[in-house]
Structure formats: C-alpha cells, structure tokens
Scaffold this motif. Structure first.
Motif, PDB file in Angstrom:
ATOM      1  N   ALA A   1     -20.947 -10.010   3.707  1.00  0.00           N
ATOM      2  CA  ALA A   1     -20.654 -11.422   3.948  1.00  0.00           C
ATOM      3  C   ALA A   1     -20.072 -12.104   2.714  1.00  0.00           C
ATOM      4  N   ASP A   2     -20.232 -11.492   1.534  1.00  0.00           N
ATOM      5  CA  ASP A   2     -19.677 -12.064   0.312  1.00  0.00           C
ATOM      6  C   ASP A   2     -18.167 -11.840   0.211  1.00  0.00           C
ATOM      7  N   GLY A   3     -17.630 -10.982   1.074  1.00  0.00           N
ATOM      8  CA  GLY A   3     -16.202 -10.704   1.047  1.00  0.00           C
ATOM      9  C   GLY A   3     -15.383 -11.801   1.706  1.00  0.00           C
ATOM     10  N   LEU A   4     -14.113 -11.841   1.377  1.00  0.00           N
ATOM     11  CA  LEU A   4     -13.186 -12.817   1.959  1.00  0.00           C
ATOM     12  C   LEU A   4     -12.427 -12.155   3.097  1.00  0.00           C
ATOM     13  N   ARG A   5     -12.591 -12.671   4.312  1.00  0.00           N
ATOM     14  CA  ARG A   5     -11.872 -12.149   5.477  1.00  0.00           C
ATOM     15  C   ARG A   5     -10.644 -13.011   5.727  1.00  0.00           C
ATOM     16  N   PHE A   6      -9.598 -12.400   6.282  1.00  0.00           N
ATOM     17  CA  PHE A   6      -8.331 -13.101   6.447  1.00  0.00           C
ATOM     18  C   PHE A   6      -7.521 -12.466   7.557  1.00  0.00           C
ATOM     19  N   GLY A   7      -6.477 -13.157   7.970  1.00  0.00           N
ATOM     20  CA  GLY A   7      -5.510 -12.567   8.884  1.00  0.00           C
ATOM     21  C   GLY A   7      -4.358 -11.970   8.110  1.00  0.00           C
ATOM     22  N   TRP A   8      -3.727 -10.965   8.702  1.00  0.00           N
ATOM     23  CA  TRP A   8      -2.595 -10.354   8.008  1.00  0.00           C
ATOM     24  C   TRP A   8      -1.563  -9.855   8.997  1.00  0.00           C
ATOM     25  N   THR A   9      -0.351  -9.637   8.470  1.00  0.00           N
ATOM     26  CA  THR A   9       0.742  -9.043   9.232  1.00  0.00           C
ATOM     27  C   THR A   9       1.282  -7.881   8.420  1.00  0.00           C
TER      28      THR A   9
ATOM     29  N   ILE B   1       0.861  -1.185   0.000  1.00  0.00           N
ATOM     30  CA  ILE B   1       0.000   0.000   0.000  1.00  0.00           C
ATOM     31  C   ILE B   1       0.893   1.230   0.000  1.00  0.00           C
ATOM     32  N   ALA B   2       0.807   1.993  -1.082  1.00  0.00           N
ATOM     33  CA  ALA B   2       1.634   3.187  -1.233  1.00  0.00           C
ATOM     34  C   ALA B   2       0.873   4.418  -0.749  1.00  0.00           C
ATOM     35  N   PRO B   3       1.598   5.414  -0.212  1.00  0.00           N
ATOM     36  CA  PRO B   3       0.940   6.632   0.273  1.00  0.00           C
ATOM     37  C   PRO B   3       0.557   7.565  -0.878  1.00  0.00           C
ATOM     38  N   ILE B   4      -0.360   7.077  -1.708  1.00  0.00           N
ATOM     39  CA  ILE B   4      -0.848   7.817  -2.878  1.00  0.00           C
ATOM     40  C   ILE B   4      -2.367   7.668  -2.936  1.00  0.00           C
ATOM     41  N   ILE B   5      -3.062   8.738  -3.276  1.00  0.00           N
ATOM     42  CA  ILE B   5      -4.492   8.679  -3.570  1.00  0.00           C
ATOM     43  C   ILE B   5      -4.684   9.144  -5.008  1.00  0.00           C
ATOM     44  N   LEU B   6      -5.229   8.263  -5.853  1.00  0.00           N
ATOM     45  CA  LEU B   6      -5.492   8.628  -7.252  1.00  0.00           C
ATOM     46  C   LEU B   6      -6.916   9.142  -7.444  1.00  0.00           C
ATOM     47  N   GLY B   7      -7.887   8.541  -6.760  1.00  0.00           N
ATOM     48  CA  GLY B   7      -9.271   8.957  -6.926  1.00  0.00           C
ATOM     49  C   GLY B   7      -9.963   8.317  -8.108  1.00  0.00           C
ATOM     50  N   SER B   8      -9.199   7.665  -8.979  1.00  0.00           N
ATOM     51  CA  SER B   8      -9.750   6.951 -10.127  1.00  0.00           C
ATOM     52  C   SER B   8      -8.685   5.967 -10.586  1.00  0.00           C
ATOM     53  N   GLY B   9      -9.035   5.107 -11.534  1.00  0.00           N
ATOM     54  CA  GLY B   9      -8.061   4.162 -12.053  1.00  0.00           C
ATOM     55  C   GLY B   9      -8.537   2.733 -11.953  1.00  0.00           C
ATOM     56  N   ARG B  10      -7.637   1.811 -12.248  1.00  0.00           N
ATOM     57  CA  ARG B  10      -7.972   0.389 -12.262  1.00  0.00           C
ATOM     58  C   ARG B  10      -7.900  -0.193 -10.859  1.00  0.00           C
ATOM     59  N   PRO B  11      -8.943  -0.927 -10.445  1.00  0.00           N
ATOM     60  CA  PRO B  11      -8.947  -1.494  -9.094  1.00  0.00           C
ATOM     61  C   PRO B  11      -7.955  -2.641  -8.970  1.00  0.00           C
ATOM     62  N   ALA B  12      -7.527  -2.905  -7.735  1.00  0.00           N
ATOM     63  CA  ALA B  12      -6.550  -3.954  -7.498  1.00  0.00           C
ATOM     64  C   ALA B  12      -7.106  -5.331  -7.831  1.00  0.00           C
ATOM     65  N   PHE B  13      -8.371  -5.583  -7.508  1.00  0.00           N
ATOM     66  CA  PHE B  13      -8.942  -6.912  -7.688  1.00  0.00           C
ATOM     67  C   PHE B  13     -10.144  -6.866  -8.621  1.00  0.00           C
ATOM     68  N   ALA B  14     -10.278  -7.908  -9.432  1.00  0.00           N
ATOM     69  CA  ALA B  14     -11.409  -8.056 -10.341  1.00  0.00           C
ATOM     70  C   ALA B  14     -12.135  -9.340  -9.955  1.00  0.00           C
ATOM     71  N   LEU B  15     -13.162  -9.214  -9.096  1.00  0.00           N
ATOM     72  CA  LEU B  15     -13.899 -10.350  -8.559  1.00  0.00           C
ATOM     73  C   LEU B  15     -15.387 -10.195  -8.863  1.00  0.00           C
ATOM     74  N   PRO B  16     -16.159 -11.279  -8.736  1.00  0.00           N
ATOM     75  CA  PRO B  16     -17.613 -11.152  -8.929  1.00  0.00           C
ATOM     76  C   PRO B  16     -18.201 -10.100  -8.003  1.00  0.00           C
ATOM     77  N   GLU B  17     -19.252  -9.440  -8.466  1.00  0.00           N
ATOM     78  CA  GLU B  17     -19.853  -8.357  -7.679  1.00  0.00           C
ATOM     79  C   GLU B  17     -20.477  -8.891  -6.400  1.00  0.00           C
ATOM     80  N   ALA B  18     -20.112  -8.285  -5.282  1.00  0.00           N
ATOM     81  CA  ALA B  18     -20.637  -8.692  -3.982  1.00  0.00           C
ATOM     82  C   ALA B  18     -21.987  -8.030  -3.739  1.00  0.00           C
ATOM     83  N   GLN B  19     -22.904  -8.795  -3.145  1.00  0.00           N
ATOM     84  CA  GLN B  19     -24.219  -8.271  -2.802  1.00  0.00           C
ATOM     85  C   GLN B  19     -24.311  -7.873  -1.337  1.00  0.00           C
ATOM     86  N   SER B  20     -23.398  -8.399  -0.515  1.00  0.00           N
ATOM     87  CA  SER B  20     -23.398  -8.072   0.904  1.00  0.00           C
ATOM     88  C   SER B  20     -21.966  -8.164   1.413  1.00  0.00           C
TER      89      SER B  20
END
Length: 270
Positions: free
Chosen positions: A239-247, A218-237
C-alpha cells in the motif's frame, strides 16, 4: 522500428496536431498544463527488464536502443528546458542536444547542489545555452577562467565556462529546492521541462510531487545487479507504493511506458 513518421514529427514541431503514434505519445505533453504553476514536467528513465538503470559502477551506455535515443532527442526538442543531475554529467559527459532529430535545442540545466563539477565538461565548453544550478550556501570560489592549477568549481552569480550559474535555496532534504527551480525556469519562459535523469534526480522530482508525466523505457536486458531506477523511501507494505495508469508504446527494440502522474506523490512522501 521508427516510432512515428517524419511528417508526423514535423507537424508536431510546427505547433500543429499530429495523428498516429506520435500524436498519442506526445499529445499530453503538448496539451495546456493543468498544474497551478503553469508548467508541464515530464521525467524519463531507461531501465532493464529487472529495473536497473546502470551497473553498480555507473555504466549506463546504452541500456536503451535506437528507438529510445530518438525518443529522448524528440523530448528535448519539444521542451523548453532539459534537466539533469550533476552525477549524470560526471558519469556520461552528455551534450543534451537534439542532434538525432530535427528541432530546437532546449536550455540545458545541470543540478550541481554542492558546486563540484569541473569546468571541463562538454556542455560547459560549447553548444546551446546552459544553466548550472547550485545551492545558495556554497562559498564563492576563484573567478572562473583559465588557471594554471586545478580547475575551480562553479561559483554562484558567475559563469562556469560558458554556463550561467544560478544559486537557489536548499529544500528540506538538503538538496536544491525543486519548487524554486521550477519557478526560476518558468520566469525564464521555460514551461515545458524535461527531467532527463539520472535516477536520483527523477526520484527527487517524483517525491516532491512535481512530475506530470513519466516516460520509462524498458529494454530487453536482464543485469541481475546494478543501480535501481528509483531511489524512494523504504516501503513497509504494498500500500506504500504509488499506483498509476499507463499506456505502452513500441519503440523497438524497447517498450515505452507513458505514465500519467499529474503531480501525484508516493504515499510515503505525502
């Protein structure tokens, strides 16, 4: 900030253990694979604070800073193969080498499903071994080599410049069968596989449940537009998202999220 010292890095390259920041970051990748196929797959993306990996026109150099570039080259050096999509090659014409850090160059793997990439790209002309992967149903083209007219596209079973061309079946989504790709790379001795990008390619491996780790800078930049990082099926809620642990790791001026996916798939892709 140099994330990890040279002595730590050389210890990792030598196959030993390293303490400190590098051991914490790369240790999970170097650990014995837990998946049944015996492979460790790590994806990587560099995005802005608002989740963009490029402008709408496709410009992405450079979102990540010096720490991210070093980290990317270290991942290449620790893995047997580095995989990118054809769109990344068309847009960036990368070398995919380890020129910024000590360490071996991986097998360079380019996914070009429709066999469209011309032979003039750098990684087809020089450098380490390269594998160009296309769909089996692509019709044979002209024999590769110097031609007076337009440069022919990749032809399955032949060379494309200096790159070997490998034909694989398509998956259910029409793209390459990624499980077959992992199997083909494993058969060549490539067990640590780095999915470097772009966003569509990393997303396809994520949807297929083939990523063990995911590194997101994650870079300290805000573009405000552009290509998203992920291209996944459209979520309806939510709960459709993938939760995970991170470091989180400091690779100044950026922050790196090391995400343990363990082959998890987004709920909408199960």
């Amino acid at each position: 900030m140099n994330h990890g010292g040279d002595s730590e890095w050389m210890a990792l390259l030598a196959g030993g253990t390293a303490g400190g920041s590098l051991g914490a970051l790369f240790g999970p990748i170097l650990a014995p694979p837990g998946a049944a196929d015996g492979c460790m797959l790590v994806g990587r993306l560099a995005q802005t604070l608002d989740g963009r990996i490029a402008t709408r026109g496709g410009v992405s150099q450079w979102i990540g800073g010096a720490g991210d570039l070093r980290h990317t080259h270290r991942l290449r050096a620790l893995c047997d193969a580095v995989v990118v999509g054809g769109g990344t090659v068309a847009a960036d014409d990368p070398l995919l080498t380890t020129r910024l850090v000590p360490g071996p160059n991986p097998l360079r793997v380019v996914l070009d499903t429709e066999a469209r990439l011309p032979v003039g790209h750098k990684l087809f002309q020089a450098g380490p071994a390269t594998l160009l992967v296309v769909a089996q149903d692509r019709a044979p083209g002209p024999t590769p080599g110097p031609t007076p007219g337009p440069t022919p596209g990749p032809t399955p079973g032949r060379l494309h410049g200096l790159a070997e061309v490998l034909a694989l079946p398509r998956g259910a989504d029409g793209g390459l069968d990624l499980t077959a790709l992992v199997g083909a790379l494993a058969a060549r001795g490539c067990r640590k596989i780095f999915i470097e990008g772009g966003g569509v390619t990393v997303s396809r491996f994520l949807m297929a449940g083939l990523l063990d780790r995911l590194h997101v800078t994650i870079a300290p930049i805000i573009l405000g537009s552009g290509r998203p990082a992920f291209a996944l099926p459209e979520a309806q809620s939510i709960a459709d998202g993938l939760r995970f642990g991170w470091t989180m790791h400091d690779i100044a001026p950026d922050m790196l999220c090391d995400i343990a996916l363990n082959r998890a798939r987004p709920p909408l892709c199960r």
